[in-house]
Design an enzyme around this catalytic site. Structure first.
Site, PDB file in Angstrom:
ATOM      1  N   CYS A  69       0.845  -1.198   0.000  1.00 42.41           N
ATOM      2  CA  CYS A  69       0.000   0.000   0.000  1.00 42.41           C
ATOM      3  C   CYS A  69       0.886   1.256   0.000  1.00 42.41           C
ATOM      4  O   CYS A  69       2.013   1.228  -0.538  1.00 42.41           O
ATOM      5  CB  CYS A  69      -0.962  -0.005   1.179  1.00 42.41           C
ATOM      6  N   ASP A  84      -3.631   1.192  10.091  1.00 44.93           N
ATOM      7  CA  ASP A  84      -4.819   2.057  10.241  1.00 44.93           C
ATOM      8  C   ASP A  84      -5.316   2.028  11.668  1.00 44.93           C
ATOM      9  O   ASP A  84      -5.841   3.021  12.178  1.00 44.93           O
ATOM     10  CB  ASP A  84      -5.921   1.626   9.281  1.00 44.93           C
TER      11      ASP A  84
END
Ligand code: RUB
Length: 311
Positions: A130, A199
């Site tokens: 990512c 996250d």
């Protein structure tokens, strides 16, 4: 910034025009600051009502990155706790808290780079997934320190954040390869370390990050490759101490394939997955490097046992 404009920031977060847990948090803080600057409320009570409504709108924009509610609560807690109840004083307190959050957040990413890069060695091949500012801070700091490293980045379908990562690394001059997500296991034998972002980090040390992260961790463990997570302390999730489960965002199926072309097919688009603590060697925070088992200590230190108390 009016409530309507705050809604527009929330929309930019939902659509991923603003993305990455740290940037989401900083943009939410920025939106609350702009709300305070523009507010015309004359009573403290009315101002606080509007501010907390704006905060709610921002929190609802994406569900998996706890950095977002943590940023909003950081500001609201400080504003509510600031002695003077006049609207003008509350506005000033909002601006100060938002500026503090943004400044600390930027510094945290830099500090993570300094601490995490100590664990990167000359000649390492690093895999990342990512696009994480914290993970890239570790990689770029190691490179700027003169370590000859290489990076392998996976695409991160369906939104291809891996392409942002390889562009960023190539700009820095770091030898970088882009791979499709399904080739992770095939190339893992040539990797020395995996560095990813987060996250949310749960009280048990489990890390919620971009879908595919847990598969990479599994492959890394099989190949005895070290697996590092780079995350600011505001990525730790206080409510997981109270049994709350981190919601995994399910995004629109059209991001994966056109539903019209596949009638009758359920196209699943999970944005994040959970990597269990057993697969994680270290979590690099701005306050130090900890094993995943120490997540509960970080939460205690940062948020207090009384969740909702300190922040
Ligand atoms: C981004 C992602 C990142 C973390 C950490 O997902 O999973 O690894 O947010 O990023 P998305 P950072 O693209 O769906 O937002 O270290 O920049 O906070």
């Amino acid at each position: 910034m009016s409530v309507e404009e705050v809604k527009q920031v929330a929309e930019r977060i939902s659509s991923m025009e603003i993305r990455g847990a740290g940037k989401i948090a900083r943009s939410a803080a920025g939106a609350l600051k702009s709300y305070a600057v523009a507010s015309k409320e004359t009573t403290g009570a009315k101002y606080l009502e509007g501010l907390s409504k704006a905060g709610e709108i921002l929190i609802c924009a994406r569900p998996s990155a706890v950095s977002l509610p943590n940023a909003v609560r950081y500001i609201l807690y400080r504003v509510e706790g600031s002695g003077d109840r006049k609207a003008s004083a509350l506005r000033k307190a909002t601006i100060n808290a938002a500026e503090d959050f943004i400044e600390n957040s930027v510094k945290a990413v830099e500090r993570i780079g300094i601490l995490g890069s100590k664990r990167i060695e000359e000649g390492d091949t690093i895999m990342t997934h990512c696009n994480s500012s914290a993970a890239l801070s570790v990689i770029k700091t190691a490179w700027r320190d003169g370590k000859e490293i290489k990076v392998i980045a996976s695409e991160a379908r369906p939104r291809y954040q891996g392409q942002i990562t390889v562009r960023e690394l190539a700009k820095e001059g770091i030898p970088t390869s882009l791979i499709v997500d399904s080739s992770v296991r095939a190339v893992m034998k040539g990797v020395d370390k995996v560095v990813v972002g987060a996250d949310s980090i749960a009280a048990n040390g489990a890390v919620i990050n971009k879908i595919g992260t847990s598969q990479i961790a599994l492959c890394a463990q099989e190949a005895r490759v070290l697996f590092f997570v780079a995350a600011e302390t505001y990525k730790f999730h206080p409510e997981t101490c109270l049994g709350e489960i981190v919601e995994i965002e399910k995004r629109d199926s059209s991001e994966v394939a056109s539903p019209e072309e596949f009638p009758g097919v359920d196209i699943l688009n999970l944005a994040f997955d959970v990597t269990p603590p057993e697969y994680i060697d270290l979590i690099v925070t701005e306050k130090g490097i900890v094993p995943p088992q120490a997540a509960i200590m970080v939460i205690k230190e940062e948020f207090g046992w009384a969740v909702g108390g300190k922040w």
